[in-house]
Each structure stands twice: as structure tokens, then as C-alpha cells.
Motif scaffolding. Structure first.
Motif, short mmCIF file in Angstrom:
data_model
loop_
_atom_site.label_atom_id
_atom_site.label_comp_id
_atom_site.label_asym_id
_atom_site.label_seq_id
_atom_site.Cartn_x
_atom_site.Cartn_y
_atom_site.Cartn_z
N LEU A 62 0.86 -1.19 0.00
CA LEU A 62 0.00 0.00 0.00
C LEU A 62 0.89 1.23 0.00
O LEU A 62 1.70 1.43 0.90
CB LEU A 62 -0.91 0.02 1.23
CG LEU A 62 -1.71 1.31 1.45
CD1 LEU A 62 -2.71 1.53 0.32
CD2 LEU A 62 -2.41 1.29 2.80
N ARG A 63 0.72 2.07 -1.02
CA ARG A 63 1.47 3.33 -1.11
C ARG A 63 0.49 4.50 -1.03
O ARG A 63 -0.56 4.48 -1.65
CB ARG A 63 2.28 3.42 -2.40
CG ARG A 63 3.43 2.43 -2.50
CD ARG A 63 4.19 2.63 -3.80
NE ARG A 63 5.42 1.86 -3.85
CZ ARG A 63 5.53 0.63 -4.32
NH1 ARG A 63 4.45 0.02 -4.79
NH2 ARG A 63 6.69 0.00 -4.33
N THR A 64 0.87 5.51 -0.26
CA THR A 64 0.03 6.70 -0.13
C THR A 64 0.59 7.80 -1.01
O THR A 64 1.77 8.13 -0.91
CB THR A 64 -0.01 7.18 1.34
OG1 THR A 64 -0.36 6.07 2.18
CG2 THR A 64 -1.03 8.29 1.52
N VAL A 65 -0.26 8.35 -1.87
CA VAL A 65 0.18 9.35 -2.83
C VAL A 65 -0.22 10.74 -2.32
O VAL A 65 -1.40 11.05 -2.21
CB VAL A 65 -0.44 9.11 -4.22
CG1 VAL A 65 0.06 10.15 -5.21
CG2 VAL A 65 -0.09 7.70 -4.70
N TYR A 66 0.78 11.55 -2.02
CA TYR A 66 0.55 12.90 -1.51
C TYR A 66 0.74 13.96 -2.60
O TYR A 66 0.50 15.13 -2.35
CB TYR A 66 1.49 13.21 -0.34
CG TYR A 66 1.24 12.34 0.87
CD1 TYR A 66 0.24 12.65 1.78
CD2 TYR A 66 2.01 11.21 1.10
CE1 TYR A 66 0.00 11.85 2.87
CE2 TYR A 66 1.78 10.40 2.20
CZ TYR A 66 0.78 10.73 3.09
OH TYR A 66 0.55 9.94 4.19
#
Length: 401
Positions: A62-66
């Protein structure tokens, strides 16, 4: 310092009192803002979903894109400078109105390469409507605030959605190429969940983002609907579009550093933080006032007794007053005998000599010579330098042997 100490104590007491009073009397108001913030524990934040995603896709990252998708996806493409090639599922829950044309283009390129975009919002950017050939309308909930959501192809029971004043639905779409996956119903069913093929990938458009929020995910069995909706996604990595956006270009950092904002949203943390700041300032003020002043070094008075004695002795010696010096030496010697040995020195006879020898442990012959010479000096009237020197030798021998 004594004047400022009561002031500091009063300030501390006022801060503590204000904290307690405000904390007790303040009525906690529920914030129903639809932020769709993955860090928010408010009813319409999505922190619960965000924490559950790693369990739903437990074998994948899971990668969080900011960042804007335009910078993030282009950087993490095959020809980009990112740390990996972005592949899998891109999820956007609410707030899609921030998407600019270049970000929409990158998302479409991402899907065209065989990936998946899951987008849940009330409306989408106009470019998506035009590109995917879909139209959205809404219907007011005139009787109550309850809607019913259902999934078409999954054996999942309908769920009730409360606090819902209206329903959005797809009023127009390509019924040949687009597939209806779910409905919303107030009086009758409307399609609100579409599967749209695009290139080698798939776009899922969903019109009820509130269902993914904390309030509904923890309400009854509504989580089953969410699991069913997300079950259409690929078994692959997940890119979660963050509520918080970094507007600068992507620089290789995917995860944003934690900040103080979340803590300040919590009442207890906020008061603890402000109290710590106040006490820190008071400590610095108090510590600065208590700092010890420099103490001037005062040299102690010198002991000049020896120098004084030498001066007086030289005075007597230079005047050749041998009798006076002999009398003083005898007087001081006998005074010391009386003080240290507690002997009577009025009569210096044989009995005194034996007692003195016994108490001091000196040889009796040496004591006799000293006592006899003292008696001799007492009996003489005329004195010479040799007499003073000899008396001094006898006395020094008494103390050294």
C-alpha cells in the motif's frame, strides 16, 4: 526574584484552572464535515478504511500518494525517475475536484497500461465525464434521509444509508460497453456504480463516497458492501490518493512525514501541547532569574604569626637583652608543661623531674639536665649569648628526642 515568584505561581494556577474549566464545560460537537481524510477519526474521515486496506490486499504493498497524479505517476513510469514502476490499483475517495487535466491524462495513461482506477465521488471532473461518456444527476430525498445501496452481481444484502439528503446516479452512459455493478434507491433504483473499460485496464466509478467513511464502515454490517465494491480491484499493489496534497513536484518521497496537525485536532493532546509550551516558557523565565551571580574571589588573610615572632625575636636579639629572652623561653616552656601535662611547675625539684620524665617517656638524665639548667638560669643575674643558645638547645632536645 522573591517578587516574581508569586506572579509565576499565579500564572501557572490560572493556566491549570482554565484548562480544567474549558475541558469540563466544553460540549464536544461532532464534526460532520466530509473531509475523506485518511488521517481523520471524525465520522466522515476514512482512517478506518485506510487502516484496513493492508488487510484487504495483504500480499501487496500500500502506497500513499501525496502528490498530484500528474507528477507522481509520470515519475514512477517506465521512463520516469521514480523508485519503481507504478502498477496496480489507484483509489480516490472523494475530493476528485482537485484533479486537473494533466493529472486526469496521467490516470488515464495508467489505466490504459492495464491498471485499475477506483474513483468514488458525487461528481467527477468534466474531462472524465467527456472522455468516458457518462453523465450524473441527483435526486432529492424528500421523505427522509435514508437511501438503500446494493451490489448487482454479488451475494451481499442491501445496506441502509442514513443521513443522506440526496442520491447521485448515472443518468446517461454507454450501456453497451459500460457495466452496472450497483444501485442506489430512494423511491426506485438508480445505477450508481459503473465498470468502464479503458484501454487494457478498467475504471470503476462510484457515486456514494460517504459509504467508505468511518461512520458507515463501523455501522452494522455495512463493511460487507465496501468489501464487495473493492473486490473488483486487481490483486495488485494499491495507490491511495491522500486528502493532503503536496503541490510541489514529486521528489521521490511517497510517504509524508507525520505532522502536528493531527495531534492538535485532539482536544487532550492540544491542551497538553499548549500547557507544555506555557510551562516551558515559565521554566526558562524562572531559570534565568535563579541563575547564580558571579561570586568575587576574596583571598583569605595570611597568617603572619611566624613573621611576627621572628620580628619580635630579632628585636630582643639585636638589643642583646639575653635575660629577657631567657625568662620568656622558660616561662613559655613551663606554661606548656602545665597545659599539656597538667604538672605543677612552681617547684622544679627532683620529684617534678621524675614526674616529667614519666609522663613524657624521656630519659631521666636528659630531663635532669634540662631542669637543672632552668634552675641555674633562674639563679643567675648575668647572662650571655651562650646561655640563651644552650637553653634553647635543651628545650628543642626535649621536644625532638
Amino acid at each position: 526574584m522573591k517578587k516574581i515568584l508569586p506572579v509565576i505561581l499565579i500564572i501557572v494556577l490560572l493556566v491549570i484552572t482554565a484548562s480544567v474549566v474549558i475541558g469540563v464545560k466544553r460540549t464536544k460537537v461532532v464534526d460532520w464535515e466530509e473531509s475523506f481524510d485518511e488521517k481523520s477519526n471524525k465520522p466522515y474521515g476514512v482512517s478506518v478504511l485506510y487502516k484496513e486496506l493492508p488487510k484487504l490486499f495483504k500480499d501487496y504493498k500500500l502506497r500513499t500518494v501525496y502528490h498530484q497524479p500528474s507528477s507522481y505517476l509520470s515519475a514512477n513510469s517506465e521512463d520516469g525517475y521514480g523508485e519503481h514502476v507504478a502498477q496496480g490499483n489507484y483509489i480516490i475517495i472523494g475530493n476528485s475536484d482537485y484533479l486537473e487535466d494533466d493529472s486526469i491524462d496521467e490516470l488515464l495513461n495508467f489505466v490504459d497500461a492495464g491498471n485499475t482506477l477506483f474513483l468514488s465521488d458525487y461528481y467527477f471532473p468534466q474531462k472524465l465525464h467527456d472522455t468516458l461518456d457518462v453523465s450524473v444527476k441527483y435526486i432529492d430525498n424528500e421523505t427522509d434521509s435514508i437511501s438503500v445501496l446494493s451490489l448487482k452481481h454479488l451475494n451481499i444484502p442491501e445496506i441502509t444509508l442514513n443521513r443522506n439528503v440526496s442520491d447521485q446516479y448515472f443518468s446517461d452512459f454507454d450501456s453497451i460497453n459500460h457495466s452496472v455493478l450497483g444501485y442506489s434507491k430512494i423511491d426506485y433504483k438508480h445505477p450508481n456504480f459503473l465498470q468502464v473499460p479503458f484501454g487494457d485496464g478498467t475504471i470503476y466509478l462510484h457515486l456514494e463516497p460517504k459509504i467508505f467513511t468511518n461512520y458507515h464502515l463501523l455501522k452494522e454490517d455495512r463493511y460487507q458492501y465496501i468489501e464487495g465494491a473493492l473486490s473488483y480491484l486487481q490483486d495488485n499493489d494499491v495507490y491511495f490518493d491522500s486528502y493532503t496534497k503536496i503541490q510541489t513536484g514529486y521528489d521521490g518521497d511517497v510517504e509524508q512525514e507525520s505532522n502536528l496537525g493531527w495531534f492538535l485536532e485532539q482536544l487532550s493532546f492540544r491542551w497538553a501541547w499548549f500547557t507544555a509550551i506555557v510551562f516551558g516558557i515559565l521554566f526558562m523565565i524562572f531559570n534565568a532569574k535563579r541563575r547564580q551571580r558571579i561570586i568575587k574571589i576574596v583571598k583569605p588573610l595570611q597568617n603572619t604569626t611566624v613573621a611576627f615572632v621572628k620580628t619580635v625575636s630579632n628585636l630582643y636579639f639585636d638589643t642583646k637583652d639575653h635575660k629577657n629572652l631567657i625568662d620568656k623561653k622558660i616561662t613559655y616552656f613551663l606554661e606548656k608543661i602545665r597545659h599539656d601535662l597538667n604538672l605543677n611547675t612552681d617547684v622544679l625539684d627532683e620529684q617534678f623531674t621524675e614526674k616529667l620524665a614519666a609522663k613524657t617517656g624521656k630519659k631521666l638524665d636528659d630531663i635532669k639536665k634540662l631542669v637543672n639548667y632552668i634552675n641555674l638560669m633562674r639563679a643567675k643575674n648575668e647572662f650571655f649569648e651562650e646561655n640563651l643558645i644552650k637553653l634553647n638547645r635543651h628545650i628543642e632536645a626535649f621536644y625532638t628526642k
